[in-house]
Write an enzyme that holds these catalytic residues in place. Structure first.
Site: not given
Length: 390
Positions: A128-130, A170
């Site tokens: 989920h951060h990429a 994010d």
């Protein structure tokens, strides 16, 4: 109900950041072995994914970034794209392995969109951060965002994404920050105390999508009861108002008290309670359609396999009793591979997950986050932020 889809193949172990990196694929292997040993996967067809093509990756990622990921194993570090850092080292086959993770979550989405399943789970997903043009936080391509984008083009007009990882979701928030069709909800350790430093209650969306980015930043040390109190004070009401056609959940387990990279204090019992509540909410507000993916989790032996076995079991309606002992064969294999490991006896940490709902007049540590988030978000959905009935 149509049988839930379980996406898994050992080829997903190829997403391996190497050496002593905490994002170790052994956690996936141990989970599948534990779930198998407990009978959770008996008779379940494991769906084998294909790598996502570049057209699908471009739903979220920039052409130049995809090309940088392809080149990195030959050319080395590319700090402008977040490649070759301590968090995101370059490894052989990085593009192919990362595209396969995206393909695995896309397969889960396709099974539901095609009507072949109403639920699907992919423990290898949850990166989920990429970001569109940069690797971040152990994540190269963002499978969650790509799958949500694909769903929006294949019959879904309202998608709710709920992120229970200890770190702020994010990358997914960024992808849909100005898209009113996607409700992103993230419950995470307070950004003042933990990377990536985003996910404040005041981050609410923009450009006509105000109110569709929801953040609950929780204080370090939050235990099961506090986490569930905060969740119940915010998430069910928003899902009822938003009425999503599908629920996508990132189920990272680095919120556990033994996780070495963060400071929340949840238990395996708390994780199980979260998954069971997400299942209820998908039935109540999303027509039963639910995609669950993995995410963070760095206590590789004592936590991740047990928590994600509960996740698999919950999606499959084969709930595992917390009193269940770990299979002797699984325990023996761990003891041989890691003789010094302290192996828990069963599928529970022995924790009580009951909680007092918000609005009781008490002042719990999580109540600051509850009040701030409700006041930032609820009026945008026609809800009263100070009325516990909403």
């Amino acid at each position: 109900m149509r049988a839930p889809a379980v996406v898994w193949d050992s080829s997903l172990l190829g997403y391996d950041l190497g050496g002593e990196h905490p994002f170790n694929p052994v956690r996936l292997e141990l989970t599948i072995r534990l779930a198998t040993g407990l009978g959770v996967l008996d008779g379940v067809e494991l769906l084998v994914p294909d790598a996502a093509g570049e057209d699908e990756l471009r739903r979220v990622h920039l052409d130049e970034y995809i090309e940088a990921v392809r080149r990195a194993p030959m050319t080395g570090a590319d700090f402008a794209h977040g490649l070759g850092t301590e968090d995101n080292p370059v490894f052989t086959g990085m593009h192919e392995a990362s595209a396969l993770v995206v393909g695995s979550t896309l397969l889960a989405a396709r099974k539901i969109a095609d009507g072949e399943a109403t639920r699907a789970v992919n423990i290898a997903g949850g990166l989920h951060h990429a970001m569109p043009g940069k690797a971040s936080g152990f994540c190269v391509y963002n499978d969650c965002s790509v799958a949500i984008s694909w769903l929006l083009d294949h019959g879904f007009d309202r998608v709710a994404y709920v992120d229970t990882d200890v770190h702020h979701g994010d990358g997914v928030q960024t992808a849909f920050y100005d898209d009113p069709r996607v409700l992103t909800v993230s419950l995470h350790q307070h950004p003042f105390t933990l990377w990536p430093g985003t996910g404040y209650s005041a981050e609410i969306g923009k450009g006509g999508a105000e109110g569709t980015a929801v953040n609950l930043p929780l204080p370090p040390g939050t235990r099961d009861g506090g986490w569930l109190r905060a969740f119940e004070a915010v998430v069910p009401s928003l899902l009822e108002q938003f009425q999503p056609q599908i629920l996508v959940t990132q189920c990272g387990v680095d919120s556990h008290e033994e996780d070495p990279l963060a400071d929340l204090s949840l238990s395996v019992d708390g994780h199980r309670a979260i998954y069971r509540r997400l299942r209820e909410l998908s039935e109540a507000h999303a027509g039963g359609r639910w995609i669950a993916v993995g995410g963070g989790g760095y206590q590789l032996i004592r936590v991740v396999p047990r928590s994600w076995t509960h996740l698999l079991a919950t999606v499959l309606d084969r709930d595992v009793d917390p009193a269940t002992a770990l299979p002797p064969d699984w325990v023996a294999s761990i003891s041989r591979a890691a003789p010094k490991a302290e192996i828990p006896p069963g599928m529970s940490d022995g924790r009580d997950t009951t909680f007092v709902p918000w609005g009781d007049g008490a002042d719990e540590p999580v109540d600051i986050a509850i009040r701030d988030t409700r006041r930032a978000i609820f009026p945008l959905h026609g809800l009263d932020p100070d009325d516990p009935r909403d």
